[in-house]
Design a protein around this motif. Sequence first.
Motif, PDB file in Angstrom:
ATOM      1  N   PRO A 145      19.922 -35.243 -12.269  1.00 56.36           N
ATOM      2  CA  PRO A 145      20.461 -34.114 -11.488  1.00 56.36           C
ATOM      3  C   PRO A 145      21.752 -34.528 -10.785  1.00 56.36           C
ATOM      4  O   PRO A 145      22.000 -35.719 -10.535  1.00 56.36           O
ATOM      5  CB  PRO A 145      19.345 -33.826 -10.480  1.00 56.36           C
ATOM      6  CG  PRO A 145      18.109 -34.400 -11.094  1.00 56.36           C
ATOM      7  CD  PRO A 145      18.550 -35.594 -11.862  1.00 56.36           C
ATOM      8  N   ALA A 146      22.561 -33.550 -10.440  1.00 54.12           N
ATOM      9  CA  ALA A 146      23.862 -33.826  -9.825  1.00 54.12           C
ATOM     10  C   ALA A 146      23.724 -34.633  -8.541  1.00 54.12           C
ATOM     11  O   ALA A 146      24.582 -35.470  -8.225  1.00 54.12           O
ATOM     12  CB  ALA A 146      24.578 -32.510  -9.538  1.00 54.12           C
ATOM     13  N   GLU A 147      22.642 -34.409  -7.782  1.00 57.36           N
ATOM     14  CA  GLU A 147      22.456 -35.134  -6.523  1.00 57.36           C
ATOM     15  C   GLU A 147      22.371 -36.641  -6.752  1.00 57.36           C
ATOM     16  O   GLU A 147      22.912 -37.436  -5.975  1.00 57.36           O
ATOM     17  CB  GLU A 147      21.184 -34.648  -5.807  1.00 57.36           C
ATOM     18  CG  GLU A 147      21.324 -33.313  -5.111  1.00 57.36           C
ATOM     19  CD  GLU A 147      21.177 -32.112  -6.032  1.00 57.36           C
ATOM     20  OE1 GLU A 147      21.157 -30.974  -5.529  1.00 57.36           O
ATOM     21  OE2 GLU A 147      21.070 -32.305  -7.269  1.00 57.36           O
ATOM     22  N   TYR A 148      21.683 -37.063  -7.809  1.00 58.52           N
ATOM     23  CA  TYR A 148      21.543 -38.493  -8.081  1.00 58.52           C
ATOM     24  C   TYR A 148      22.856 -39.104  -8.549  1.00 58.52           C
ATOM     25  O   TYR A 148      23.082 -40.310  -8.372  1.00 58.52           O
ATOM     26  CB  TYR A 148      20.445 -38.734  -9.114  1.00 58.52           C
ATOM     27  CG  TYR A 148      19.058 -38.604  -8.532  1.00 58.52           C
ATOM     28  CD1 TYR A 148      18.430 -39.674  -7.918  1.00 58.52           C
ATOM     29  CD2 TYR A 148      18.380 -37.386  -8.571  1.00 58.52           C
ATOM     30  CE1 TYR A 148      17.163 -39.555  -7.371  1.00 58.52           C
ATOM     31  CE2 TYR A 148      17.121 -37.245  -8.027  1.00 58.52           C
ATOM     32  CZ  TYR A 148      16.517 -38.332  -7.420  1.00 58.52           C
ATOM     33  OH  TYR A 148      15.269 -38.196  -6.867  1.00 58.52           O
ATOM     34  N   ARG A 149      23.720 -38.296  -9.116  1.00 55.12           N
ATOM     35  CA  ARG A 149      25.011 -38.818  -9.574  1.00 55.12           C
ATOM     36  C   ARG A 149      25.965 -39.079  -8.411  1.00 55.12           C
ATOM     37  O   ARG A 149      27.043 -39.653  -8.608  1.00 55.12           O
ATOM     38  CB  ARG A 149      25.637 -37.853 -10.573  1.00 55.12           C
ATOM     39  CG  ARG A 149      24.811 -37.726 -11.846  1.00 55.12           C
ATOM     40  CD  ARG A 149      25.506 -36.950 -12.941  1.00 55.12           C
ATOM     41  NE  ARG A 149      24.680 -36.891 -14.129  1.00 55.12           N
ATOM     42  CZ  ARG A 149      24.592 -37.875 -15.029  1.00 55.12           C
ATOM     43  NH1 ARG A 149      25.303 -38.973 -14.862  1.00 55.12           N
ATOM     44  NH2 ARG A 149      23.799 -37.741 -16.080  1.00 55.12           N
ATOM     45  N   GLN A 150      25.583 -38.694  -7.220  1.00 49.43           N
ATOM     46  CA  GLN A 150      26.358 -39.036  -6.031  1.00 49.43           C
ATOM     47  C   GLN A 150      26.115 -40.490  -5.615  1.00 49.43           C
ATOM     48  O   GLN A 150      26.909 -41.068  -4.869  1.00 49.43           O
ATOM     49  CB  GLN A 150      25.974 -38.119  -4.861  1.00 49.43           C
ATOM     50  CG  GLN A 150      26.101 -36.635  -5.135  1.00 49.43           C
ATOM     51  CD  GLN A 150      27.525 -36.128  -4.966  1.00 49.43           C
ATOM     52  OE1 GLN A 150      28.407 -36.858  -4.558  1.00 49.43           O
ATOM     53  NE2 GLN A 150      27.743 -34.861  -5.298  1.00 49.43           N
ATOM     54  N   GLU A 151      25.011 -41.073  -6.091  1.00 58.66           N
ATOM     55  CA  GLU A 151      24.649 -42.435  -5.719  1.00 58.66           C
ATOM     56  C   GLU A 151      25.322 -43.440  -6.647  1.00 58.66           C
ATOM     57  O   GLU A 151      25.721 -43.110  -7.763  1.00 58.66           O
ATOM     58  CB  GLU A 151      23.132 -42.607  -5.768  1.00 58.66           C
ATOM     59  CG  GLU A 151      22.381 -41.717  -4.794  1.00 58.66           C
ATOM     60  CD  GLU A 151      20.891 -41.965  -4.808  1.00 58.66           C
ATOM     61  OE1 GLU A 151      20.411 -42.667  -3.904  1.00 58.66           O
ATOM     62  OE2 GLU A 151      20.211 -41.477  -5.727  1.00 58.66           O
ATOM     63  N   PRO A 152      25.445 -44.705  -6.220  1.00 53.28           N
ATOM     64  CA  PRO A 152      26.040 -45.725  -7.083  1.00 53.28           C
ATOM     65  C   PRO A 152      25.244 -45.880  -8.386  1.00 53.28           C
ATOM     66  O   PRO A 152      24.045 -46.181  -8.354  1.00 53.28           O
ATOM     67  CB  PRO A 152      25.958 -47.001  -6.234  1.00 53.28           C
ATOM     68  CG  PRO A 152      25.865 -46.520  -4.824  1.00 53.28           C
ATOM     69  CD  PRO A 152      25.091 -45.238  -4.880  1.00 53.28           C
ATOM     70  N   ILE A 153      25.899 -45.664  -9.506  1.00 57.28           N
ATOM     71  CA  ILE A 153      25.219 -45.736 -10.803  1.00 57.28           C
ATOM     72  C   ILE A 153      24.608 -47.115 -11.030  1.00 57.28           C
ATOM     73  O   ILE A 153      23.524 -47.249 -11.596  1.00 57.28           O
ATOM     74  CB  ILE A 153      26.195 -45.376 -11.937  1.00 57.28           C
ATOM     75  CG1 ILE A 153      26.677 -43.929 -11.782  1.00 57.28           C
ATOM     76  CG2 ILE A 153      25.548 -45.575 -13.299  1.00 57.28           C
ATOM     77  CD1 ILE A 153      25.579 -42.902 -11.810  1.00 57.28           C
TER      78      ILE A 153
END
Length: 303
Positions: A223-231
């Motif tokens: 989800p887009a929210e998790y893509r805000q975190e460091p990959i």
Amino acid sequence: MKPFPNSHEILPLNTLRDLWRWGVTILQRSGVFFGHGYPTPQEEARHLLLFSLSLPRDQDPTLWLDAHILPHEREEFLGLLQRRIEERIPVPYLTHEAWLGPHRFYCDERTLIPRSFIAEALEDALVFLIEDFHTLQRVADVCTGGGSLAILLALHCPEARVDAADISPDALAVARLNCAEYGLSAQIHLFEGDLLEPLEEGIYDLIISNPPYVDQAAMENLPAEYRQEPIAALASGIDGLDHVRRILTTAHRHLSPEGWLVVEVGHQADALEAAFPHLPFIWLDLSAGNRFVFALPYAALGS
């Protein structure tokens, strides 16, 4: 999606009760993903509202439900909610705070948002393996991120030196802030490096780790929210086990003969057992299930 309402459109919402109800409705309709500490729109709206009003999180919100909201307070809540929905920013990045039980930690986009089954395990599930945490002399947290688990480890093991390692200097900067906030900078020693490597010759009674464990297929559908975190704090190869493999092959060098390794692997339990059929994984019993965190003694790893 409809344009986000402006402050004029929500002027009829005068009380905390009104704004909380409206916040739940708009979050519910927006299709945002919940998974960073607040699993429902009710909880997310509540937390954003209390935060924007500087009201205590641990107090019964019904005390304030019929209190009237000032225009600038409405604007602050509206701004947070708009960014949450339009930019898909997780709530902890908006408020710069995340909670593990009663413990608050600073967080921002430099590090993964604190969330780990190991926090629960330290409270209860590990007791059958470690009777008295006060007897532990040296413990470690690998992939510490913002330092939340290292801090919980230090609180549970007040007599122990705590070593915490992470490959990201940005994450360690956040960890330093959190350690200072808890007054634990002298007990917790932070090391920059890959997995167990920066621990060098250190020998520990307990090593915990919440490493990256998201597999390639899941990464492609985050989800887009998790893509805000460091990959780099999420992805771990095709099957999600790249980091765990390396921990398992080197941990015995850093454990005392009575020591334990405790690692979170998310939904990768079946893949892990298939990859290491000879290891006698002990799966900890947690509120979410018993296939998320394993423990292994030194004897099993050194064989």
